[in-house]
Design an enzyme around this catalytic site. Sequence first.
Site, PDB file in Angstrom:
ATOM      1  N   CYS A 141      -1.258   5.784   9.227  1.00 37.88           N
ATOM      2  CA  CYS A 141      -1.577   4.482   8.629  1.00 37.88           C
ATOM      3  C   CYS A 141      -2.671   4.719   7.597  1.00 37.88           C
ATOM      4  CB  CYS A 141      -2.004   3.494   9.712  1.00 37.88           C
ATOM      5  SG  CYS A 141      -3.495   4.017  10.611  1.00 37.88           S
ATOM      6  N   ARG A 156       0.848  -1.205   0.000  1.00 38.25           N
ATOM      7  CA  ARG A 156       0.000   0.000   0.000  1.00 38.25           C
ATOM      8  C   ARG A 156       0.879   1.250   0.000  1.00 38.25           C
ATOM      9  NH1 ARG A 156      -4.775   0.146   4.206  1.00 38.25           N
ATOM     10  NH2 ARG A 156      -5.379   1.881   2.843  1.00 38.25           N
TER      11      ARG A 156
END
Length: 286
Positions: A241, A183
């Site tokens: 995050c 990611r």
Amino acid sequence: MSDVLVTATELRDALAAGGFADGGPVRVLDVRWRLGRPNGLPEYRAGHIPGAQYVDLDHELAAHGEPTDGRHPLPPVEALQEAARRWGIDDGDTVVVYDDLKNLSSARAWWLLRYAGVADVRLLDGSLRAWTDAGFDAETGDATPPAPGSVTLAYGALPVLPLDEVAGFADGALLLDARAGERYRGEVEPIDPRAGHVPGAVSAPTTENVGADGRFLAPEALRARFTELGALPGVEVGVYCGSGVTAAHQAVALTLAGFTPRVFPGSWSQWSNHPELPVATGAEPR
């Protein structure tokens, strides 16, 4: 500050004794949540630590606003205080939180309650698995509701990194991205509108802060890891995050290693919803 982690045996003994020797009465919170299965109530009812109160991360540890706020913006402190009192928390209590996923979700409760001024919040190291592996009893169904608590909360006890400071912070300090490497690199993005990372951020998947048993690595090992990533003396450390959940897990690891991290609560879900903000892809920070 009280210890960050507690073992299953220490928690069992504290529950039997009415508290830890260095803390107040114990309140236990079960914070089960997963990205693809956010409602952890069925799993909670199937078996939890006796007396633990279920916490709904999506609705009690987060608010819901515009996409530009991110997927898990912080709840109003009044709403969090109402929930904390419903969980039976009084000023001076020791709060122990856990989940069934290496504390990746319960760390949100640890960080948020600390940020709101609860001084003594601890994580069950190894999460629920540590409790069951030790052979301790579990309770099914719903725990008996506690008497309402009277805790008073106020945000500001921990440093945060607001959206408008993130870009400048990444230019002059160490900004860690706690998501999975793919990611960060922008190879996949399962939920947010843009793939990649904040320019200047360093990839540091928080899953590497724990061992196969779900327990956090030793503080010395964690400090060595973060030092290698650039957490040198005098360098501020920030963390984000996907939506502010596992950033809290990274904040736990950083705290264990002796750092005072600044959490970016909106995280990638907020940054990527602002098309005017730049995005970097690939393995390098920029």
